[in-house]
Design a protein around this motif. Structure first.
Motif, short mmCIF file in Angstrom:
data_model
loop_
_atom_site.label_atom_id
_atom_site.label_comp_id
_atom_site.label_asym_id
_atom_site.label_seq_id
_atom_site.Cartn_x
_atom_site.Cartn_y
_atom_site.Cartn_z
N ASN A 18 0.61 -1.30 -0.15
CA ASN A 18 -0.38 -0.05 -0.35
C ASN A 18 0.95 0.57 -0.54
OD1 ASN A 18 -2.76 -0.06 0.19
ND2 ASN A 18 -2.40 -1.55 0.73
N PHE A 19 2.03 1.06 0.06
CA PHE A 19 2.52 2.11 0.95
C PHE A 19 4.40 2.00 -0.04
CE2 PHE A 19 -0.27 2.59 3.73
CZ PHE A 19 -0.68 4.52 4.26
N VAL A 20 4.72 1.30 -0.75
CA VAL A 20 6.33 0.88 -1.09
C VAL A 20 5.51 0.84 -2.59
CG1 VAL A 20 7.89 0.05 -0.44
CG2 VAL A 20 7.59 -0.18 1.41
N LEU A 21 6.91 2.29 -3.09
CA LEU A 21 6.49 2.22 -4.35
C LEU A 21 7.44 2.33 -5.25
CD1 LEU A 21 4.10 2.65 -6.57
CD2 LEU A 21 4.85 5.22 -6.51
N LEU A 22 7.72 1.51 -5.74
CA LEU A 22 9.31 1.14 -6.22
C LEU A 22 9.70 1.42 -7.70
CD1 LEU A 22 9.72 -2.28 -4.74
CD2 LEU A 22 11.06 -0.38 -3.59
N VAL A 34 12.63 1.20 2.15
CA VAL A 34 12.28 -0.13 3.22
C VAL A 34 12.85 -1.00 2.75
CG1 VAL A 34 10.38 -0.52 4.03
CG2 VAL A 34 10.41 2.10 4.23
N VAL A 35 12.41 -1.71 2.25
CA VAL A 35 12.53 -3.13 1.72
C VAL A 35 14.01 -3.54 1.85
CG1 VAL A 35 12.95 -5.12 -0.17
CG2 VAL A 35 10.52 -3.20 -0.30
N PRO A 36 15.10 -2.73 1.22
CA PRO A 36 16.05 -3.21 1.41
C PRO A 36 17.10 -3.06 3.39
CG PRO A 36 16.02 -0.96 0.21
CD PRO A 36 15.21 -1.50 -0.12
N LEU A 37 16.54 -1.93 3.80
CA LEU A 37 16.54 -1.89 5.54
C LEU A 37 16.07 -3.38 5.90
CD1 LEU A 37 16.17 2.09 5.89
CD2 LEU A 37 18.24 0.77 6.65
N HIS A 76 3.50 2.78 -15.89
CA HIS A 76 4.41 2.09 -15.17
C HIS A 76 5.86 2.40 -14.82
CE1 HIS A 76 0.52 -0.67 -14.92
NE2 HIS A 76 0.89 -0.81 -15.83
N LEU A 77 6.03 3.64 -14.64
CA LEU A 77 7.58 3.67 -14.24
C LEU A 77 7.05 3.46 -13.07
CD1 LEU A 77 6.97 7.80 -15.51
CD2 LEU A 77 7.78 6.40 -16.68
N SER A 78 6.47 3.44 -12.21
CA SER A 78 6.77 2.33 -10.76
C SER A 78 6.29 1.50 -10.53
CB SER A 78 6.70 3.75 -10.08
OG SER A 78 5.75 4.31 -9.57
N THR A 79 6.09 0.96 -9.25
CA THR A 79 4.88 -0.33 -9.22
C THR A 79 5.55 -1.01 -7.43
OG1 THR A 79 4.99 -2.06 -9.68
CG2 THR A 79 7.16 -2.09 -8.73
N PHE A 80 4.03 -1.26 -6.66
CA PHE A 80 4.11 -1.40 -5.29
C PHE A 80 4.97 -2.34 -5.05
CE2 PHE A 80 0.52 1.72 -6.09
CZ PHE A 80 0.86 2.01 -4.42
N GLY A 81 5.46 -3.00 -3.47
CA GLY A 81 6.17 -3.55 -3.74
C GLY A 81 5.67 -4.96 -3.74
N CYS A 82 4.22 -4.94 -3.56
CA CYS A 82 3.65 -6.34 -3.34
C CYS A 82 2.21 -6.23 -4.08
CB CYS A 82 3.97 -7.26 -2.82
SG CYS A 82 3.23 -6.99 -1.04
#
Length: 604
Positions: free
Chosen positions: A115-119, A132-135, A449-455
């Motif tokens: 919902n919040f992590v946009l990659l 957030v993900v790599p941390l 689709h320049l970005s995508t959510f983490g899952c």
């Protein structure tokens, strides 16, 4: 739900084209054959969480169907094959059922990341909270960061699940421990300037917006100010790493919103905040103009509280009007230079308002715009909010200069009113795209689709768009130029964001009842001298001859009353000029007597 750290297969170009990649390095043969420049493969920073629950279920269903098809071809009759398929469907997949019985913390983690992590999908584009993900996947993420993340994840999950659960108490417990742990980390010189500490502070600020229950930005603002001080202590070296740059841009974004909403001047200058920290030229240029707008707003606020009327100060405010107009023109230049993937298109027109209730309508009557990407839409709306603020600054300065003549008779007001009406319409037209209206109308979209959510599923309704929209919707809700219908619809969208998307602070924002710039002009007038000095009357005479602006939401009776008031103000100015004569002294008693007689003559 579960998550894994497996990188997506294939180069970024093949993924965007949705074709199979042969994964040849350094560039794939698919790109070479089609004469495209291969952007390469994702690195370890782009490892993402995946929603395996639904994926596992889909794989199981496909495997079942395939097995049934094979049995049907070998069976002696259609009837036996149907019985076999029916029997197979009645037996649940135990692996899927086991996957659904996950601990709450894992479900909350997946829910937050989806919902919040946009990659970002490409190196020159931006996401949000991509650090957030790599941390989380690092060997030692830091207890303070992990606690702050858990507080946000559980609070977000609890808001979407609904009442009747204990998530609120769990989230508050994580938040309290995160505060103590972060405070201890700031005392350690080595840990204080680490990526994990800065990320923890950003997550604490996000928690305030997710779980807010009372009106006020003190808690969120204090976290933002702490992050700004920490960024200053970390210095320029922080943007040399990919994670450091992502953290710096996140703090810069929060700093811009904080300064624009509070009226405080941003610490350090524009060049310090932009400088070499440029991941996307167009996004960074927009933020440069946002910071310049925040500086101008802070300067106007300072001048309005300290200036006394004098020829020098009037010239100072006239120069301030010109400076605001220059920055506004730079916003227009930025818009004209945007590439195609930054553009938006009007793809639909909506007239329906269910039961005439604007507060429940998904779309406000009028056009609906489609954007290439969620991040692109957020950049556009930040630009529009900056222009709304610049317009209010121009009108405030014009009102101070031309007082006591009604500022609504000035050309500055007429120009600003037209600009603001267009900007409000543009922001409203962008909301359906960000709040899921196109999920059932995919044929209208042409997305890059320049970005995508983490899952998770990309088409599902997300919390991040609501978070991005809270500030623009609040900005237009309080504008003088917003119609009653637009305001009712805007309040309804803020309530939707607060109740359905889990951004509880939006429920507080929709209760605000302010009008900009009229309330600020009233405050400025109370702090200034009641009457201008004699040297300003040449400007008053020129200002009062300006054509009045058209009312955008006034009915004929209101228009007639406005015209009568304008006529009254013009005659009042004439009397003031005559009453002063050559002495420069104002006979206030004569003016008051005339106003009483004139008001009685004009009637209601």
């Amino acid at each position: 739900m579960v998550y894994c750290g497996k990188p997506s297969r294939g180069c970024q170009m093949c993924r965007a084209r949705r074709i199979k990649c042969d994964e040849t390095k350094p560039t794939c043969n698919q790109c070479a054959k089609s004469r495209r420049q291969c952007p390469g493969y994702k690195d370890e920073f782009d490892l993402v969480f995946r929603n395996e629950t639904q994926a596992t279920e889909r794989r199981a269903q496909r495997a079942n169907k395939k097995a049934l098809a094979q049995k049907q071809t070998k069976a002696t009759g259609v009837q036996d094959a149907n019985k076999t398929a029916s029997s197979a469907r009645r037996v649940p997949d135990q692996s899927v059922l086991a996957t659904l019985k996950l601990p709450i913390d894992q479900q909350a983690t997946c829910h937050f990341i989806s919902n919040f992590v946009l990659l970002p999908r490409y190196d020159n584009t931006r996401g949000y909270l991509e650090f957030v993900v790599p941390l989380l996947q690092s060997e030692k993420p830091g207890s303070h960061f992990k606690l702050a993340f858990d507080a946000c994840a559980v609070a977000c999950f609890g808001n979407r699940v609904g009442s009747g659960h204990t998530f609120e108490g769990q989230a508050l417990g994580h938040y309290t421990k995160a505060l103590a742990s972060t405070f201890a980390a700031l005392k350690d010189p080595e840990v204080a300037t680490s990526d994990a500490t800065l990320a923890a502070i950003l997550m604490l600020g996000l928690f305030e917006n997710i779980s807010a229950k009372q009106l006020g930005t003190l808690a969120w603002g204090s976290h933002v100010e702490g992050a700004i001080q920490l960024v200053k202590a970390r210095g320029k070296a922080q943007s040399r790493t990919k994670m450091g740059l992502a953290l710096f841009v996140a703090v810069r974004t929060q700093m811009i919103i904080h300064t624009l909403t509070s009226g405080k001047a941003p610490i350090m200058g524009v060049e310090w905040w932009i400088g070499d920290a440029v991941k996307n030229h167009y996004g960074s240029e927009c933020q440069r103009l946002n910071i310049r707008t925040a500086e101008l707003r802070s300067e106007v606020n300072r001048l309005m509280t300290t200036l006394a009327r004098s020829p020098e100060n009037i010239e100072l405010l006239l120069d301030m009007i010109r400076r605001c107009q220059t920055v506004d023109q730079q916003h227009l230049n930025w818009e004209r230079e945007l590439p195609e993937y930054f553009r938006y298109k009007s793809v639909a027109w909506e007239d329906n308002v269910p039961n005439g209730n604007y507060g429940l309508a998904e779309v406000f009557p009028g056009r609906v715009d489609a954007y290439q990407d969620l991040w692109v839409a957020s950049v556009w709306n930040m630009m529009r909010c900056s222009r709304l603020i610049l317009a209010s600054l121009i009108v405030r300065c014009a009102a101070w200069v031309c007082s006591p003549v009604d500022y609504r008779t000035t050309p500055e007001y007429a120009t600003s009113a037209r600009t603001c009406v267009d900007l409000i319409t543009d922001i409203i037209a962008s909301v359906p795209y960000q709040l899921g209206w196109f999920s059932k109308r995919k044929e209208l979209l042409e997305m890059e689709h320049l970005s995508t959510f983490g899952c998770g599923e990309e088409e599902a309704l997300k919390g991040l768009p609501g978070y991005f929209l809270s500030w623009p919707l609040t900005c237009i809700q309080g504008q003088d130029y917003t119609t009653d219908a637009q305001r009712a619809w805007t309040k309804g969208r803020l309530q939707f964001i607060g109740n359905h998307l889990g951004i509880r602070y939006a429920n507080m924002l929709y209760q605000l009842n302010i009008r900009i710039p009229s309330m600020l002009i009233r405050r400025d007038g109370l702090m200034a001298n009641p009457y201008p000095m004699a040297h300003n009357f040449e400007k008053l005479v020129s200002a009062r001859t300006a054509p009045p602006s058209e009312g955008y939401s006034m009915n004929p009776i209101q228009q007639r009353e406005a015209m009568q008031k304008a006529q009254l103000d013009r005659e009042k100015t004439d009397l003031v000029i005559k009453a002063m004569g050559s002495s420069g002294q104002l006979d206030e008693k004569a003016v008051a007597t005339w106003l009483q007689v004139r008001s009685a003559a004009m009637g209601p």
